[in-house]
Design a protein around this motif. Structure first.
Motif, PDB file in Angstrom:
ATOM      1  N   TYR A 199      40.410  -1.239  17.908  1.00 58.86           N
ATOM      2  CA  TYR A 199      40.464  -2.172  19.033  1.00 58.86           C
ATOM      3  C   TYR A 199      39.865  -3.523  18.665  1.00 58.86           C
ATOM      4  O   TYR A 199      40.344  -4.568  19.126  1.00 58.86           O
ATOM      5  CB  TYR A 199      39.812  -1.577  20.283  1.00 58.86           C
TER       6      TYR A 199
ATOM      7  N   ASN B 151      36.865   2.240  25.062  1.00 58.35           N
ATOM      8  CA  ASN B 151      37.257   1.114  24.234  1.00 58.35           C
ATOM      9  C   ASN B 151      38.303   0.228  24.890  1.00 58.35           C
ATOM     10  O   ASN B 151      38.266  -0.990  24.738  1.00 58.35           O
ATOM     11  CB  ASN B 151      37.715   1.603  22.861  1.00 58.35           C
ATOM     12  N   VAL B 152      39.214   0.809  25.646  1.00 59.27           N
ATOM     13  CA  VAL B 152      40.183   0.000  26.388  1.00 59.27           C
ATOM     14  C   VAL B 152      39.445  -0.856  27.414  1.00 59.27           C
ATOM     15  O   VAL B 152      39.707  -2.055  27.534  1.00 59.27           O
ATOM     16  CB  VAL B 152      41.249   0.895  27.062  1.00 59.27           C
TER      17      VAL B 152
END
Length: 143
Positions: free
Chosen positions: A69, A107-108
């Motif tokens: 990410y 993480n998103v």
């Protein structure tokens, strides 16, 4: 429909659509649909894995997801865009099980905050190289 940002100097931003009669996907880190405005160019970002600058991969799933990410965020920035311009993510997870969803969602949320793109998770037996456990690709609306 809920706009990501009602004001924009260069035109309309993508619009998030989460129909109220469907399950709310936002706690899981995605939106049901994202609509791009009639104008604008799209960039298609190749799958980003968890390799660091030297190409090394941690054996830890969480570390790979975080790095992937971070790599995605770097590509988005290099395009002159920001995370709120991402309209679609596709993630590939080796040997997916429910224990990995928390890592993915964390993480998103870290990268996208409240501007959650549409997203699809694809469980896979392996990726391009054996130590790779995670990969994320994106579609970004450019100005």
């Amino acid at each position: 429909m809920t706009p990501r940002d009602p004001s924009s100097e260069n035109g309309a931003l993508p619009v998030i659509v989460n129909p109220p009669h469907l399950h709310d996907p936002t706690p899981n880190g995605y939106s049901t649909a994202v609509v791009t405005p009639g104008t604008g160019r799209l960039a298609f970002i190749s799958g980003q894995g968890g390799q660091d600058r030297t190409g090394a991969l941690s054996p830890d799933f969480g570390a790979q997801v975080r790095q992937a990410y971070d790599n995605l965020a770097a590509v988005i920035a290099a395009l002159g865009a920001s995370p709120d311009r991402v309209v679609k993510l596709t993630v590939y997870v080796v040997d997916h099980d429910m224990s990995k969803l928390g890592v993915l969602t964390k993480n998103v949320m870290r990268i996208f905050g409240g501007s959650l793109p549409a997203q699809t998770l694809v469980p896979v037996p392996k990726l391009a190289i054996d130590p790779m456990l995670f990969e994320v690709e994106a579609v970004v609306l450019l100005e």
